[in-house]
Design an enzyme around this catalytic site. Sequence first.
Site, PDB file in Angstrom:
ATOM      1  N   CYS A 138      13.461  61.501  63.739  1.00 59.29           N
ATOM      2  CA  CYS A 138      14.289  60.452  63.138  1.00 59.29           C
ATOM      3  C   CYS A 138      14.245  60.442  61.617  1.00 59.29           C
ATOM      4  CB  CYS A 138      13.852  59.086  63.667  1.00 59.29           C
ATOM      5  SG  CYS A 138      14.063  58.904  65.453  1.00 59.29           S
ATOM      6  N   HIS A 146       3.922  65.083  55.706  1.00 56.42           N
ATOM      7  CA  HIS A 146       3.849  65.738  57.018  1.00 56.42           C
ATOM      8  C   HIS A 146       2.402  65.712  57.502  1.00 56.42           C
ATOM      9  CE1 HIS A 146       4.800  68.308  60.320  1.00 56.42           C
ATOM     10  NE2 HIS A 146       5.963  68.710  59.831  1.00 56.42           N
ATOM     11  N   HIS A 170      16.021  46.225  47.411  1.00 57.02           N
ATOM     12  CA  HIS A 170      16.437  46.416  48.807  1.00 57.02           C
ATOM     13  C   HIS A 170      15.532  47.460  49.458  1.00 57.02           C
ATOM     14  CE1 HIS A 170      20.157  44.373  47.582  1.00 57.02           C
ATOM     15  NE2 HIS A 170      20.169  45.202  46.558  1.00 57.02           N
ATOM     16  N   HIS A 209      13.513  52.547  58.717  1.00 53.67           N
ATOM     17  CA  HIS A 209      14.086  53.125  59.938  1.00 53.67           C
ATOM     18  C   HIS A 209      13.912  52.177  61.121  1.00 53.67           C
ATOM     19  CE1 HIS A 209      14.986  55.640  63.295  1.00 53.67           C
ATOM     20  NE2 HIS A 209      13.737  55.718  63.681  1.00 53.67           N
ATOM     21  N   ASN A 239      18.646  52.021  67.903  1.00 56.35           N
ATOM     22  CA  ASN A 239      18.049  53.149  67.191  1.00 56.35           C
ATOM     23  C   ASN A 239      19.007  54.339  67.265  1.00 56.35           C
ATOM     24  OD1 ASN A 239      16.570  55.290  66.226  1.00 56.35           O
ATOM     25  ND2 ASN A 239      14.777  54.932  67.515  1.00 56.35           N
TER      26      ASN A 239
END
Length: 496
Positions: A219, A298, A383, A387, A420
Site C-alpha cells: 500500500c 524499509h 494537513h 494511509h 482501503n
Amino acid sequence: MGIHENKLSNSSVRLKYVKLGYHYMVSNATYVCLLPLIIALPHLFHDQFLHIFHHHDLITPSSLIALMIFLATLYFVLRPRRVYLLDFACFKPQPELMCSGETFIRQSKLADCFSEEALGFQKKILEKSGYGPKTYAAETLLEVPMKPSIAAARKEVEMVMVGAIDQLLAKTGVNVKDIGILVVNSSMFNPIPSLSAMVVNRYKLRGNILSYNLGGMGCSAGLIAIDLAQRLLQDAANSHALVVSTESMTLNYYRGNNRSMLISNCLFRLGAAAILLTNRLSDRRRAKYQLRHTVRTHKGSDDKSYECVFQQEDEEAQKVGITLSKDLLSVAGEAIKTNITMLGPLVLPISEKLLFLANLIGRKVLKMKMKQYVPDFKTAFEHICIHAGGRGVLDELEKNLGLTQWFMEPSRMTLYRFGNTSSSCLWYELAYSEAKGRVKKGDRIWQIGFGSGFKCNSAVWVALRTVDPRTEKGNPWMDEIDEFPVHVPEVSPILI
C-alpha cells in the site's frame, strides 16, 4: 468547583501561549542572532572598499564580482531540479459498483466457499472496520456467480486507471506527447504486458518514454512511485511524469476459511489515482504543490516485518490468499517510528528539535526517569494524510502522535466513504481537504503510507496556491462534501 475549573482553564491558556512564545522565539532565533551581524557588515567593510576604489584598484572588486557570478551559476546548474505537482485525479466508480456490508456478506454467502464460522468472522471485521455503506467493489465480485478471470481483472484496472488519467488530462490540458516518464504501481495484479504498457498503448505515448511498473510493493507503493518519478525528473530536462496508483481484487479474492487471509477480502476496495508531476519552471505558476521531501524506510531485513503481510496458499485447501499476521500493528508501529525519526530533522521547527534533544539527553545521558518526548508534528504541517489501511492503525497514530480529530478527519472519512483503496488512499484524502476548502497557499502537507515488506514512506508537499473548491473539476468528493464529516460508530451492525 467552578472557580477551580476556571483556574485550570486559565492555566491551560497561559501554558498554551507560553508554548507558542517559546516556539516563536526559538524558531526565529537564527534571524534574531544574524540581524546585528547583517547591520554591522556594511560598517565593517566600508573603509576597505573605500580604500580599494580610492587607489583605482578595480582588479579585486572585479574578481569578487566574477567569482560571485561563477558560484551563482554553478549553484543553479548543479542544484536538484524542483518538482511540482500540476494536479491529480481520483477515480469515482459508478453507483452500481457500491458494496455495503450487507452486500459483501450476501455475496460471500452466494460464493458457497466459506464456512459459517468464516462468514461470521468476516461480518465482525466489517462491523468494526469504520466503513460506510457506499464503498466500491470490482464488478466481478458483485456478480452471481462470481467469474474471476484475467480478462475481468484487465477490464477492472483499465476502467479505474483510464478514468483517473482522463480526468487528469482534462484538468491539466497537457499533451500526452509531453509525458516523458510513466510510473504505474499495482501490487497484486501484474499481467503481461504490464499495466504501464497498457497505459502507453491506450494513450499512444511516445516511443522513448521512461516507463516503470511497480508490483508487489504494498500500500505504500504510491509514494515509492512519487519518489522514483522525482529522481527521474531531476535527471530529465523540461519533462512531465505521470504516476498511476491502483489495486485489483478480481483475481485476489480469497476463497478459503483461514481467518488471517479473510481480512484482506473485507478491507480492500476499488479505486485509483493519477498524478502529474513536472520539473518545468514555467509550470510553477499553475502547479498546485511543490514536492519538498520524500523519506523511505524499509524494515525487510527483519523476518517478522518481512512476513507480516505474506501471499501464500493456505494449509487446508491450498487456496492462495494474503496472510496478515498478529504482529502487523507492532511492526507497522516500528516502521512508522523509524520513518518519522528520519523525517523529523527535515521538517520540525528548531524548538521541537531542542525539546526532543533535551529529553534524549535526560533519558540516555543523565538517566532521568521521564517519558520519551514525541515531537509535535502539528507544528510542522497544516494537513496530514495517513494511509487509510484500517481503523486500528489510524487510532494508534492519532494517539501516539497526539493528533486532533481535525487532522485525522481526511483519513477517517476516506476510510468510511471509499474504504482501503491501497496506494491511492492518500490522494482521496488530499482531495477531501481540497473539497473542504482547507488548502491555502503555503500550507504544508504530509502524506505517510505503509505496507508489505514492511515499508513506511513519507512525502512532504507545499501548496503553491490556495485551492478553490468551486473551480475544482473531477474531485470525487465535490457532489457530497457537505455531508461530511459524519459520525462513525465503534461498531456498525450488519443486518442480513
